[in-house]
Design a protein around this motif. Structure first.
Motif, mmCIF file in Angstrom:
data_model
loop_
_atom_site.group_PDB
_atom_site.id
_atom_site.type_symbol
_atom_site.label_atom_id
_atom_site.label_comp_id
_atom_site.label_asym_id
_atom_site.label_seq_id
_atom_site.Cartn_x
_atom_site.Cartn_y
_atom_site.Cartn_z
ATOM 1 N N ARG A 160 8.016 0.302 -3.622
ATOM 2 C CA ARG A 160 7.033 -1.013 -3.386
ATOM 3 C C ARG A 160 6.075 -0.956 -4.570
ATOM 4 N NH1 ARG A 160 5.311 -1.024 2.685
ATOM 5 N NH2 ARG A 160 3.972 -2.661 1.633
ATOM 6 N N PRO A 161 5.645 -1.962 -4.895
ATOM 7 C CA PRO A 161 4.561 -2.016 -5.929
ATOM 8 C C PRO A 161 3.131 -2.029 -5.444
ATOM 9 C CG PRO A 161 5.592 -4.303 -5.385
ATOM 10 C CD PRO A 161 6.470 -3.384 -4.517
ATOM 11 N N ASP A 162 2.971 -2.074 -4.215
ATOM 12 C CA ASP A 162 1.653 -1.892 -3.717
ATOM 13 C C ASP A 162 1.742 -1.038 -2.299
ATOM 14 O OD1 ASP A 162 2.750 -3.616 -1.752
ATOM 15 O OD2 ASP A 162 1.775 -5.219 -2.210
ATOM 16 N N GLY A 163 0.273 -0.731 -1.980
ATOM 17 C CA GLY A 163 0.401 -0.017 -0.672
ATOM 18 C C GLY A 163 0.691 1.409 -0.749
ATOM 19 N N TYR A 164 0.492 2.117 -1.913
ATOM 20 C CA TYR A 164 0.964 3.405 -2.128
ATOM 21 C C TYR A 164 0.154 4.398 -1.337
ATOM 22 C CZ TYR A 164 1.597 7.783 -4.604
ATOM 23 O OH TYR A 164 2.143 9.173 -5.088
ATOM 24 N N ALA A 165 -1.088 3.981 -1.371
ATOM 25 C CA ALA A 165 -1.992 5.248 -0.584
ATOM 26 C C ALA A 165 -1.710 5.170 1.003
ATOM 27 C CB ALA A 165 -3.293 4.961 -0.802
ATOM 28 N N ALA A 166 -1.432 4.115 1.501
ATOM 29 C CA ALA A 166 -1.082 3.990 2.901
ATOM 30 C C ALA A 166 0.289 4.660 3.029
ATOM 31 C CB ALA A 166 -1.119 2.687 3.375
ATOM 32 N N ARG A 167 1.048 4.377 2.366
ATOM 33 C CA ARG A 167 2.492 4.920 2.492
ATOM 34 C C ARG A 167 2.338 6.450 2.265
ATOM 35 N NH1 ARG A 167 3.851 1.175 -1.156
ATOM 36 N NH2 ARG A 167 4.632 2.455 -2.657
ATOM 37 N N GLN A 168 1.633 7.251 1.191
ATOM 38 C CA GLN A 168 1.533 8.430 1.121
ATOM 39 C C GLN A 168 0.845 9.175 2.108
ATOM 40 O OE1 GLN A 168 2.231 10.831 -1.971
ATOM 41 N NE2 GLN A 168 3.603 9.342 -1.595
ATOM 42 N N PRO A 200 -7.819 2.558 -0.246
ATOM 43 C CA PRO A 200 -8.325 1.680 -1.158
ATOM 44 C C PRO A 200 -7.383 0.766 -1.396
ATOM 45 C CG PRO A 200 -7.456 3.827 -2.068
ATOM 46 C CD PRO A 200 -7.415 3.838 -0.552
ATOM 47 N N SER A 201 -7.956 -0.285 -2.342
ATOM 48 C CA SER A 201 -6.704 -1.134 -2.805
ATOM 49 C C SER A 201 -6.037 -0.329 -4.177
ATOM 50 C CB SER A 201 -7.615 -2.434 -3.345
ATOM 51 O OG SER A 201 -8.583 -2.170 -4.354
ATOM 52 N N GLN A 202 -5.012 -0.945 -4.520
ATOM 53 C CA GLN A 202 -4.200 -0.257 -5.479
ATOM 54 C C GLN A 202 -4.571 -0.944 -6.862
ATOM 55 O OE1 GLN A 202 -0.540 0.964 -4.623
ATOM 56 N NE2 GLN A 202 0.348 0.648 -6.600
ATOM 57 N N SER A 203 -4.889 -0.277 -7.815
ATOM 58 C CA SER A 203 -5.283 -0.671 -9.077
ATOM 59 C C SER A 203 -4.292 -1.004 -9.991
ATOM 60 C CB SER A 203 -6.332 0.520 -9.882
ATOM 61 O OG SER A 203 -5.425 1.580 -10.113
ATOM 62 N N ALA A 204 -3.124 -0.340 -9.789
ATOM 63 C CA ALA A 204 -1.773 -0.605 -10.558
ATOM 64 C C ALA A 204 -0.614 -0.115 -9.865
ATOM 65 C CB ALA A 204 -1.920 -0.022 -11.916
ATOM 66 N N GLY A 205 0.632 -0.665 -10.454
ATOM 67 C CA GLY A 205 1.916 -0.084 -10.015
ATOM 68 C C GLY A 205 2.579 0.593 -10.960
ATOM 69 N N THR A 206 2.886 1.904 -11.239
ATOM 70 C CA THR A 206 3.585 2.552 -12.208
ATOM 71 C C THR A 206 4.538 3.393 -11.706
ATOM 72 O OG1 THR A 206 2.275 4.479 -12.708
ATOM 73 C CG2 THR A 206 1.615 2.078 -13.622
ATOM 74 N N VAL A 207 5.193 4.038 -12.430
ATOM 75 C CA VAL A 207 5.928 5.190 -12.097
ATOM 76 C C VAL A 207 4.925 6.314 -11.857
ATOM 77 C CG1 VAL A 207 7.942 6.857 -12.604
ATOM 78 C CG2 VAL A 207 8.199 4.518 -13.185
ATOM 79 N N VAL A 208 5.117 7.137 -10.731
ATOM 80 C CA VAL A 208 4.132 8.258 -10.632
ATOM 81 C C VAL A 208 5.105 9.369 -10.603
ATOM 82 C CG1 VAL A 208 2.348 7.177 -9.889
ATOM 83 C CG2 VAL A 208 3.951 7.764 -8.388
ATOM 84 N N HIS A 209 4.847 10.557 -11.155
ATOM 85 C CA HIS A 209 5.576 11.784 -11.009
ATOM 86 C C HIS A 209 5.519 12.480 -9.614
ATOM 87 C CE1 HIS A 209 6.260 16.127 -11.410
ATOM 88 N NE2 HIS A 209 7.159 15.793 -12.272
#
Length: 344
Positions: A160-168, A200-209
């Motif tokens: 998903r392009p957003d909500g990464y911190a919550a998902r993690q 926090p809000s997400q600053s960007a959505g990229t591939v992360v390792h």
């Protein structure tokens, strides 16, 4: 499912791997030989050769697995997309999802010639200028990853392009509930609740390792020849990758490695300096840095708890398996101590 208790591959399994390679257009020149590549704490990794060519096979452990971990299909998909880009990766060869042969799915990639900087002794083989060159190359590869156009490469649905911190936080809290020590429940709960209040809000959505550090690279001539171990990769906040890279610099990581590690050496930049170097070299601004650093420390605590869980399940042994559990309280404390900064 044919679950194997041993890490050795049988003649029957090697014949099946040869058949899979042939189906993928890589017919072996002869019988395959396999040897375990040491160093992994999650997926089993084998060096496969027919005497002419060499491949690397990755497959999940046979016991002590946790949901969403050990995802070799994820590794295969992202490296296939990254192949030919400015992010150095091994060429993806095949993904075999039928679990009957090895007791789990497996992925095969080309073998990248080079060396791994896992231990302090490995790092000692390099001069100070070479160490600096490795660090600069690592930062360059990470910046290239965070600039990679994943949508054009077919990875729009990779996460998903957003909500990464919550998902993690949900993911690693869930893993902690499966593998964490009851004795550390109070501290872990404090960390989880604190992070949940500071999402926090997400600053960007990229591939992360998702697990970036020097021993997850293959180095050749003091340059990163390939970034490996992509099983935690997804679409997410690039700041999280930088935070993980810095969080692993703590000496408690030696307990997970089971030896004085290359990545905790004082020959490398301190965590704050490393983060600043990433930005100065052209990386993303590190928005909400404190939160991501706290989450990174919690994530490593959960990873270490998972390694200890696999040891207790009889799924692994060797350096790091007997001591990884000792790193867990330290990383939980580091996460808690970062919490006052987590809103920034």
């Amino acid at each position: 499912m044919n679950v194997q208790s041993s890490t050795a591959l049988s003649a029957h399994q090697l014949a099946g791997i040869a058949a899979a390679l042939t189906s993928a257009g890589h017919r072996p020149a002869g019988h395959l030989d396999a040897s375990v590549i040491t160093g992994g704490r999650s997926n089993m990794t084998y060096r496969i050769t027919d005497g002419v060519r060499t491949w690397v096979l990755r497959t999940p452990p046979r016991a002590g697995r946790v949901p969403s971990a050990h995802d070799v299909a994820r590794e295969h998909r992202v490296t296939a997309a990254l192949w030919g880009s400015r992010v150095p990766v091994a060429e993806a060869v095949l993904l075999h999802t039928d679990e009957q042969l090895l007791g789990g799915p497996f992925a095969v990639s080309t073998f990248v010639d080079g060396y791994s900087l896992r231990t302090e002794e490995d790092l000692a083989q390099l001069s100070d200028p070479e160490v600096d060159q490795v660090v600069a190359s690592m930062l360059g590869a990470l910046i290239a990853l965070h600039r990679f156009d994943h949508v054009s490469a077919g990875l729009a649905g990779f996460g998903r392009p957003d909500g990464y911190a919550a998902r993690q936080l949900r993911r690693w809290s869930g893993q902690w509930s499966l593998t964490g020590s009851p004795e550390l429940k109070s501290l872990a709960d404090e960390v989880i609740l604190g992070l949940g209040r500071r999402l926090p809000s997400q600053s960007a959505g990229t591939v992360v390792h998702g697990d970036y550090r020097v021993d997850n690279t293959i180095v050749r001539n003091a340059e990163v020849a390939a970034v490996v171990d992509w099983e935690l990769s997804t679409i997410g906040d690039p700041v999280a990758d930088v935070a993980m890279m810095c969080a692993y610099r703590d000496s408690a990581f030696d307990l997970i490695m089971g030896t004085p590690s290359a990545w905790t050496s004082d020959r490398l930049p301190a965590p704050d300096q490393l983060a600043a170097m990433y930005v100065e070299a052209g990386g993303r601004e590190l928005a909400h840095w404190g939160f991501h650093l706290a989450l990174a420390h919690f994530k490593i605590a959960a990873i270490a708890a998972g390694i200890d869980h696999r040891r207790r399940s009889g799924a692994g042994g060797g350096p790091g398996f007997d001591t990884a559990g000792e790193a867990v309280p330290r990383y939980l404390e580091l996460a808690r101590d970062a919490m006052p900064r987590a809103a920034g």
